[in-house]
Design an enzyme around this catalytic site. Structure first.
Site, PDB file in Angstrom:
ATOM      1  N   GLU A 309       0.837  -1.208   0.000  1.00  0.00           N
ATOM      2  CA  GLU A 309       0.000   0.000   0.000  1.00  0.00           C
ATOM      3  C   GLU A 309       0.871   1.256   0.000  1.00  0.00           C
ATOM      4  O   GLU A 309       0.863   2.057   0.927  1.00  0.00           O
ATOM      5  CB  GLU A 309      -0.954  -0.018   1.197  1.00  0.00           C
ATOM      6  CG  GLU A 309      -1.978  -1.136   1.113  1.00  0.00           C
ATOM      7  CD  GLU A 309      -3.042  -1.067   2.196  1.00  0.00           C
ATOM      8  OE1 GLU A 309      -4.188  -1.461   1.926  1.00  0.00           O
ATOM      9  OE2 GLU A 309      -2.727  -0.611   3.331  1.00  0.00           O
ATOM     10  N   GLU A 411      -6.416  -6.565  -2.027  1.00  0.00           N
ATOM     11  CA  GLU A 411      -6.971  -6.713  -0.677  1.00  0.00           C
ATOM     12  C   GLU A 411      -8.442  -6.312  -0.688  1.00  0.00           C
ATOM     13  O   GLU A 411      -8.797  -5.301  -1.287  1.00  0.00           O
ATOM     14  CB  GLU A 411      -6.243  -5.837   0.348  1.00  0.00           C
ATOM     15  CG  GLU A 411      -4.886  -6.301   0.760  1.00  0.00           C
ATOM     16  CD  GLU A 411      -4.326  -5.474   1.919  1.00  0.00           C
ATOM     17  OE1 GLU A 411      -5.134  -4.878   2.668  1.00  0.00           O
ATOM     18  OE2 GLU A 411      -3.096  -5.428   2.059  1.00  0.00           O
TER      19      GLU A 411
END
Length: 470
Positions: A309, A411
């Protein structure tokens, strides 16, 4: 010589990073009770850009909604709310504003929109919204002044970006598994038979597993003090189980001793104080060391994400988003480490921007300007932070078409069928699938607290069949 340097770095006395200890998962996933123990409605703040240029002009559209205890938006919410902003930014357009105030407004038909304009100071904008009887919502926006790109990371033929991926990926991040088993947890299939959860997932249609790896999670300020869960030895053991079950492996480098995400990208303790060249060498050497260790035992990763991320950067402060040239160089060093061991391994860049297409463009375009080569765009999608399913659908389609890269939801947890329908159907056959995050025990887990398979798991055979996952 490079491996000798890496070993020297590992033997250096670790200097602890000074940061507050992260809250436990029980707090992260816990309930916020109201009267009688029921969960209060919660305000959700969704900025469609999390990075703004600190030029006094750049703006981000922001939406505020209210969700109930099941995470569903309350469509008729009309709550009065108030705002608090820390940092150099201001609200310039606000629907539903209360007359005579600059920081109060009311939701209309379940939502409230406003525009936030950047000032001229670099830093992090912290935005909170609160209301009576509501759980406060918050977000952070990074203010940057990136300048013109000049750190060209590759001047010859790209070392990534040309992979041909034929897999249809139905994946699960199962990095928590060793910790759960260490606590004595066992897992059972739909018939009540105890079995290795990796095997259970495989039988339900999953063909990939994702593992996160931390540099040294056993340090005092690391993810798993003394025990070292998610270190290289644990990753090696899990990789063997995954491959033995007939599944493929996505390896997720955090480049930290603990969790790395858009709000925190703590530098590994062993790398604190290194000059930039040595830091870059360390990223490359460490990546190659891990890859070689897995390859030597016959479990070479089938895909690697360089950073977790990383839309706000990685390995702060050198690799923060404000230092785009340095960030690009660090990412490239990680890619070099992967390719030094296995030139064919596809590379993913993972950003937490499921429905925030403007933010995704900012990150991806800046990395491509700096000639960072990669094959897959990975998006996180949690409705609380990343917009509606419609936002996700638009992002996936737009990014796949714009960059002609493979794309996937790396995700997610909620809205399993809907997310996978989006993840597998990007235009030009660029949508290659998804990874559910930690389905063994968090959020909408596919096993209950006793380890028994539940109804959530039963959704996956149909998804696997629908999208020809093998």
């Amino acid at each position: 010589m490079l491996y000798k340097l890496y070993k020297i770095f590992c033997k250096r006395k670790l200097r602890l990073i000074t940061f507050a200890l992260l809250a436990g998962l029980s707090q992260v996933f816990g309930q916020a009770p109201g009267k009688g123990g029921t969960r209060l409605p919660e305000l959700v703040v969704t900025p469609y850009k999390n990075t703004l240029i600190a030029n006094g002009k750049d703006e981000a559209k922001v939406k505020i909604t209210v969700i109930n205890s099941e995470g569903k938006e309350i469509a008729n919410a009309s709550n009065a709310v108030q705002f608090k902003i820390e940092g150099d930014a201001r609200i310039v357009a606000l629907k539903g504003a209360v007359a005579g105030t600059a920081n109060h407004a009311k939701l209309q038909n379940g939502e409230l929109w406003f525009s936030l304009r950047a000032g001229r100071q670099k830093g992090i904008i912290k935005f909170d919204v609160s209301g009576e009887g509501l759980i406060t919502g918050s977000t952070e926006i990074h203010m940057v002044q990136p300048g013109q790109p000049h750190a060209v990371t590759a001047t010859t033929r790209p070392i990534a970006g040309n992979a041909i991926i034929t897999d249809r990926i139905l994946g699960a991040d199962i990095s928590f598994l060793p910790q759960l088993e260490a606590r004595g947890m066992k897992f059972y299939d739909a018939k009540g038979q105890q079995e290795d959860p990796v095997v259970i997932l495989k039988k339900q249609g999953f063909n990939y597993a994702r593992l996160r790896i931390f540099n040294n999670p056993a340090v005092a300020q690391g993810y798993s003090p003394q025990k070292g869960f998610c270190d290289l030895p644990h990753t090696r053991a899990m990789a063997k189980r995954i491959k033995a079950a007939g599944m493929k492996l996505l390896l997720d480098f955090h480049y930290s001793d603990t969790w790395a995400d858009p709000q925190k990208q703590f530098k590994p303790a062993a790398w604190v104080g290194l000059d930039f060249k040595t830091l870059t060498d360390s990223v490359r050497l460490y990546t190659a060391f891990v890859m070689q260790s897995l390859t030597d035992q016959g479990t070479v990763p089938d895909m690697v994400q360089v950073g977790n991320e990383i839309n706000h950067g990685m390995i702060w402060p050198e690799g923060a988003i404000n230092n785009l040239d340095s960030l690009a160089r660090l990412i490239y060093a990680g890619i070099e480490g992967v390719k030094a061991v296995n030139a064919a391994t596809p590379i993913m860049l993972h950003v937490a921007l499921g429905g925030q297409v403007d933010e995704a463009h900012f990150f991806i375009s800046n990395m491509l300007k700096r000639k960072v080569p990669f094959d897959v765009i990975g998006l996180s999608y949690y409705p609380k932070w990343h917009g509606t399913p419609g936002d996700l659908r638009h992002s996936v389609a737009n990014l796949a078409q714009t960059y002609q890269k493979y794309i996937m939801v790396a995700e997610y947890s909620e809205r399993k069928q809907e997310v996978n329908d989006i993840a597998f159907t990007a235009a030009g056959k660029k949508g290659i699938g998804s990874f559910i995050w930690e389905p063994l025990n968090t959020w909408e887990a596919v096993f209950d607290r006793d380890g028994k398979a539940n109804a959530h798991l039963q959704a996956y055979p149909g998804i696997a069949k629908k999208y020809n996952v093998n």
